[in-house]
Design a protein around this motif. Structure first.
Motif, PDB file in Angstrom:
ATOM      1  N   ASP A 237     -25.946 -68.658  24.739  1.00  0.00           N
ATOM      2  CA  ASP A 237     -26.035 -67.197  24.662  1.00  0.00           C
ATOM      3  C   ASP A 237     -26.491 -66.585  25.982  1.00  0.00           C
ATOM      4  O   ASP A 237     -26.133 -65.447  26.311  1.00  0.00           O
ATOM      5  CB  ASP A 237     -27.011 -66.777  23.551  1.00  0.00           C
TER       6      ASP A 237
ATOM      7  N   HIS B 260     -26.070 -71.142  19.403  1.00  0.00           N
ATOM      8  CA  HIS B 260     -26.629 -70.166  20.346  1.00  0.00           C
ATOM      9  C   HIS B 260     -27.032 -70.775  21.687  1.00  0.00           C
ATOM     10  O   HIS B 260     -27.695 -70.103  22.483  1.00  0.00           O
ATOM     11  CB  HIS B 260     -27.838 -69.473  19.704  1.00  0.00           C
TER      12      HIS B 260
ATOM     13  N   GLN C 158     -28.107 -74.406  14.307  1.00  0.00           N
ATOM     14  CA  GLN C 158     -28.487 -73.101  14.860  1.00  0.00           C
ATOM     15  C   GLN C 158     -28.571 -73.160  16.381  1.00  0.00           C
ATOM     16  O   GLN C 158     -28.097 -72.250  17.083  1.00  0.00           O
ATOM     17  CB  GLN C 158     -29.829 -72.653  14.274  1.00  0.00           C
TER      18      GLN C 158
ATOM     19  N   SER D  56     -31.010 -68.043  27.414  1.00  0.00           N
ATOM     20  CA  SER D  56     -30.588 -68.068  26.006  1.00  0.00           C
ATOM     21  C   SER D  56     -31.766 -67.842  25.069  1.00  0.00           C
ATOM     22  O   SER D  56     -31.608 -67.295  23.968  1.00  0.00           O
ATOM     23  CB  SER D  56     -29.917 -69.405  25.672  1.00  0.00           C
TER      24      SER D  56
ATOM     25  N   TYR E 114     -32.487 -64.265  23.759  1.00  0.00           N
ATOM     26  CA  TYR E 114     -31.597 -63.672  22.758  1.00  0.00           C
ATOM     27  C   TYR E 114     -32.001 -64.065  21.341  1.00  0.00           C
ATOM     28  O   TYR E 114     -31.404 -63.590  20.369  1.00  0.00           O
ATOM     29  CB  TYR E 114     -30.152 -64.120  23.009  1.00  0.00           C
ATOM     30  N   LEU E 115     -32.968 -64.963  21.205  1.00  0.00           N
ATOM     31  CA  LEU E 115     -33.354 -65.469  19.889  1.00  0.00           C
ATOM     32  C   LEU E 115     -34.362 -64.547  19.218  1.00  0.00           C
ATOM     33  O   LEU E 115     -35.206 -63.936  19.898  1.00  0.00           O
ATOM     34  CB  LEU E 115     -33.973 -66.863  20.022  1.00  0.00           C
TER      35      LEU E 115
END
Length: 755
Positions: free
Chosen positions: A627, A624, A620, A675, A678-679
Motif C-alpha cells: 500500500d 496491504h 491481511q 505501508s 495506511y493501516l
C-alpha cells in the motif's frame, strides 16, 4: 505401499530389521532422537524413510537436512538421495559457500532433501548463512528451523553443533510446525529415545557377516622422524599379503601427502581439500576398483587419505594401515575395511607416533593418543609376532566391555543463550556475533572457506576483478573447501576477490568465497598444496560457469576458438568483458519488464499466500503489503506521471524517462514502511510486522530512510518493543517462518508476472 515393498523396489533387496523399525516409528510420528547402529549398517536409510513417507502421503516434515561434517561425504550422500527421491522429493546440495540452486526456497511445500555441511546448515539456522545476503538470511533460518528433520551424521565428531541444536530446540518455543533432530552415531549415547540393532539384526544373514567379521590389527610404535617411512613399509607388506586395495589413513593432510609421495605403485590421494570436478575425475578413474561391493577383478592399489573418508564414504579396503587415533575415530576407519564382511578375516596395522616432550599432535592431542595406544596394547590377543587387536564390530564391543577404553575430552562448544539469539535475529543492520563456537567450538580445522582459481585475473588490473567475477560467477564444481587458517596463512596480504569485492587475503572470514589468480599456485592434481607455485588450471569453463574466452576480443574468432578448446555452445553470442569475451547461447530477444498494476500484484500475492496458509492475519498483510507504493512520489519514481492507475512495478521504458529532478523521495525511502501508515490504528502487531519486513528490513530496528515524518508516523521509536513482543510470542524461528510465507509468495508472484 509398505516400506518393505517400497524399499525392495528402490534397492532390489529388503531392509534390515532396524530399518523397518525406524520406518514404523517415523510413520507413527515417533521420530527417534538418535540412531546408534555401527558403521556399514545403512544409516542413510533415514533418507529412504523420509522419501517413502512423502510418496505415501504420511505426515512428516517437509524438509530433511542431512548434515555431515566431512565435505567429501556430502557428495556420496547426495548421490544416494538422488537415486531414490525422484520424482516426489527434490534433492539439494549445500557445500563450500554455494548451493547448487536456491529453487528449494521458492517452493515452501515441496518435500526436499538437503545434504549439507555443518558450516552451511548451521550458519543458515543461526541467521548468518555463509554466502547468503543479510536480507535473505531470515528466510534460510526459517526454512531450516521449521517443518524440518535435521539429521546430524556422526554426531560424536560434531559435539558443539549437536549441543547447539539442543539449545535451539529449547529456544524455539511452542510451534505448530514439526522440527526434529536425529543424531546418527555408532557410539551409543545413553539416549532412551534411540534406535539401535535388535536381536533380529544380529542374526540377520547379511548383517551377521559384517558384525562378526574379524579385523586383526598389528600395533607398531615409531618416533616422529620414522613415521612416514614405516607407514610406507607396512603398506607395502600388507599389499604383498593381500594383493588388493590397501587403505592408508593419516591424521593430517601433510602426512598423507608425504606418504603418498613416497608410496610406490598405483596410488590415489583423497582429501576433502579438492575441487569437486577434480575429485570426480579421480573417482571416475578408480571408483570401480575401490567401491563397496565391487571386489571381483580388483587391481592392487594404495588409497592414501585423511580422516575425510572416516564418515559415510562407501569405500571398501582389503587391508588397512592407519595412524593411531582416539578409539572412536579408529572404529570409523576400520569401518572401511572389509565393509560387507565378505573376507571374514582381514588385516591392518596401527602406527603410533611416539612423541617427545617438545612434540604434539594438534589434531587429537598427545595425551589421548598415548592412552589409546596403551589400551590397545592391553587388548591384544595372541603371542609374539601374532599379537593383534580385533577391530571386528562384535569383538571390539566385547573388548570395550572387558576393559574400559579411554575417552577423549570433547569440545562441548558454547551454549546458545537467549541473549545470543537476540543478537542473531538482528539481521539488518546485523548485530556482530561470532557463530563459529556454536558450530565447531575450538575446532578451527573445521572452519572453512571456499577457494576458486581464475586465469583471467592474471592479465587484468585489480580494479577490473569484481567486473570479471560478475561476468562469470564461480560455480560449485570449481570451488575448493579449505580451513580458513590455512588459506589466510597462504594468502597473507595478497589481493583477492572475496564475495565479489576486492580485498586482502588477510581479511578472509568463515564461509567466504575467495577467488584468486591462477598464478598464485597452492593446488595440484590431488588438491590443496600450499607449497606448490605452479599455476593452477582454471576449470570454470568445464564446470558450468559462463564460458570465457580469455584474451580473445574479436567476435569473428569465437567459433574457431570454441572448437579449439573443445567447447560446444549452441548459436554462441559474444559479450565483451575486461579479459576478453563471455560466450552465451543465443536467446530470444530480452523482454522489457512489464508494468504491473498495484491492485493486481496485491491480489496475486494474496492468492499465493492462501496456497500456503489459512492464517487470516497473513492474508491481511499480503493484501496491504505494498500500500505504501500509493504515495504519489513513489509513482513518479516508477515513471507513472499521470497516476490514473497505480503501479506496483514499472516497465523499463518508464524507468528510463523519470528525470532525477522529479524523483523527490529520499534515496533510502522504504515503501513497506510507508505501508504501515495506511493501516487502521487497531491493526494487529503481526500484520504490521509482516508488512514492514517483507523486504528483509525492520526485523528489530525500523529503518530511518531519510524521512523524519514517515519514521514518526510509523512509530519507529517503539518498533523494537513490538518486535520483541512478537518474538516472545512466536519464537525467533517461528516469526521468521511467518515472514517467509509472505516474502516467498511475493517472490513467486513477481516472477510469474514477468513471464
Amino acid at each position: 505401499m509398505t516400506f518393505v515393498d517400497w524399499y525392495k523396489q528402490k534397492h532390489g533387496y529388503a531392509p534390515f530389521p532396524w530399518q523397518k523399525d525406524l520406518a514404523s516409528r517415523m510413520a507413527k510420528g515417533a521420530t527417534p532422537a538418535s540412531v546408534t547402529v555401527p558403521t556399514g549398517c545403512g544409516k542413510t536409510t533415514i533418507i529412504a524413510v523420509f522419501v517413502w513417507l512423502h510418496e505415501e502421503c504420511i505426515p512428516c516434515p517437509k524438509r530433511l537436512i542431512y548434515i555431515v561434517d566431512r565435505r567429501l561425504i556430502v557428495d556420496s550422500v547426495t548421490t544416494y538421495a538422488e537415486k531414490i527421491s525422484f520424482p516426489v522429493v527434490k534433492v539439494i546440495k549445500m557445500k563450500g559457500g554455494m548451493t547448487i540452486d536456491n529453487s528449494w526456497m521458492m517452493e515452501l511445500n515441496q518435500p526436499t532433501v538437503i545434504v549439507s555441511t555443518v558450516d552451511q546448515a548451521g550458519s543458515r539456522l543461526l541467521f548468518r548463512g555463509y554466502g547468503v545476503s543479510k536480507r535473505t538470511a531470515p528466510i534460510h533460518a526459517a526454512l531450516i528451523g521449521n517443518d524440518a528433520l535435521l539429521v546430524l551424521d556422526e554426531a560424536h565428531i560434531s559435539t558443539p553443533f549437536a549441543n547447539t541444536l539442543e539449545n535451539v530446540k529449547k529456544l524455539r518455543g511452542d510451534s505448530s510446525l514439526p522440527w526434529h533432530v536425529v543424531q546418527m552415531t555408532a557410539t551409543p549415547t545413553g539416549e532412551r529415545n534411540a534406535i539401535g540393532l535388535s536381536k533380529k539384526d544380529w542374526i540377520h544373514p547379511v548383517l551377521k557377516k559384517r558384525l562378526f567379521a574379524s579385523k586383526k590389527a598389528k600395533l607398531v610404535k615409531v618416533p616422529r622422524k620414522q613415521l612416514i617411512k614405516r607407514m610406507v613399509e607396512e603398506s607395502n607388506q600388507l599389499q604383498k599379503k593381500t594383493n588388493g586395495v590397501v587403505g592408508v589413513i593419516c591424521n593430517t593432510v601433510q602426512n598423507a601427502r608425504q606418504v603418498f609421495k613416497a608410496m610406490p605403485g598405483v596410488k590415489i590421494l583423497l582429501t576433502g581439500r579438492i575441487r569437486p570436478k577434480d575429485r570426480d575425475r579421480i573417482l571416475e578413474r578408480n571408483l570401480d576398483n575401490i567401491l563397496c561391493g565391487n571386489r571381483d577383478g580388483r587391481q592392487p592399489m594404495f588409497v592414501v587419505a585423511t580422516q575425510t573418508i572416516e564418515v559415510g564414504a562407501d569405500l571398501d579396503f582389503d587391508a588397512l594401515i592407519t595412524q593411531n587415533a582416539p578409539l572412536d575415530v579408529l572404529r570409523q576407519r576400520f569401518g572401511r575395511l572389509d565393509r560387507l564382511g565378505v573376507l571374514y578375516e582381514s588385516f591392518a596395522v596401527i602406527v603410533h607416533e611416539s612423541l617427545t616432550a617438545n612434540e604434539e599432535c594438534f589434531v587429537y592431542g598427545k595425551k589421548i593418543l598415548k592412552e589409546t595406544y596403551s589400551w590397545l596394547n592391553k587388548s591384544q590377543e595372541g603371542k609374539g609376532k601374532n599379537k593383534s587387536v580385533d577391530f571386528g564390530l562384535s569383538a571390539m564391543d566385547k573388548q570395550m566391555e572387558a576393559i574400559k577404553p579411554p575417552c577423549r575430552k570433547v569440545d562441548e562448544g558454547v551454549p546458545l543463550t537467549e541473549m545470543d539469539l537476540l543478537r542473531l535475529r538482528q539481521t539488518l543492520p546485523q548485530a556482530q556475533i561470532d557463530i563459529e563456537p556454536f558450530l565447531h567450538g575450538d575446532q578451527i580445522d573445521n572452519i572453512s572457506v571456499s577457494v576458486v582459481w581464475r586465469e583471467d585475473l592474471i592479465f587484468s588490473p585489480k580494479e577490473d576483478w569484481p567486473k570479471i567475477m560478475k561476468a562469470s560467477p564461480p560455480v560449485l564444481l570449481e570451488s575448493m573447501p579449505c580451513p580458513i587458517y590455512e588459506v589466510k596463512r597462504w594468502l597473507k596480504k595478497r589481493p583477492v576477490v572475496i564475495n565479489g569485492t576486492n580485498k586482502k587475503g588477510s581479511s578472509v572470514k568463515p564461509g567466504d568465497l575467495v577467488v584468486v589468480p591462477s598464478s598464485y599456485g597452492g593446488y595440484d592434481e590431488w588438491g590443496w598444496n600450499s607449497e606448490s607455485d605452479e599455476p593452477v588450471p582454471d576449470i570454470g569453463n568445464e564446470c558450468g560457469a559462463n564460458i570465457r574466452l580469455i584474451g580473445v576480443y574479436k567476435e569473428e574468432d569465437v567459433e574457431e576458438d570454441l572448437k579449439d578448446r573443445g567447447l560446444e555452445v549452441s548459436a554462441p553470442v559474444a559479450i565483451h568483458y575486461p579479459a576478453g569475451l563471455i560466450i552465451l547461447p543465443k536467446k530470444e530477444k530480452h523482454r522489457q519488464n512489464k508494468a504491473i498494476l498495484l491492485e493486481n500484484h496485491a491480489y496475486g500475492v494474496l492468492n499465493e499466500v492462501k496456497k500456503l496458509t489459512k492464517d487470516a492475519l497473513i492474508h491481511q498483510a499480503a493484501a496491504h503489503h505494498d500500500d505504501g507504493k500509493k504515495d504519489f512520489r513513489f509513482q513518479i519514481r516508477l515513471g507513472n506521471h499521470d497516476r490514473s492507475t497505480l503501479l506496483a512495478k514499472s516497465d523499463s521504458t518508464q524507468d528510463e524517462y523519470t528525470p532525477e529532478w522529479l524523483d523527490v523521495l529520499p534515496a533510502n525511502w522504504r515503501h513497506e514502511i510507508n505501508s504501515l501508515t495506511y493501516l487502521p490504528e487497531d491493526t494487529p502487531d503481526l500484520v504490521k510486522y509482516l508488512i514492514a519486513t517483507h523486504h528483509g528490513f525492520g526485523r528489530t530496528v525500523m529503518p530511518f530512510g531519510g524521512d523524519d515524518d514517515l519514521w514518526s508516523r510509523s512509530k519507529g521509536s517503539s518498533w523494537g518493543e513490538l518486535t520483541d513482543r512478537l518474538n516472545a510470542q512466536y519464537g525467533a524461528w517461528g516469526l521468521a517462518y511467518l515472514e517467509s510465507i509472505l516474502r516467498l509468495s511475493d517472490w513467486v508472484q513477481s516472477k510469474e508476472e514477468q513471464k
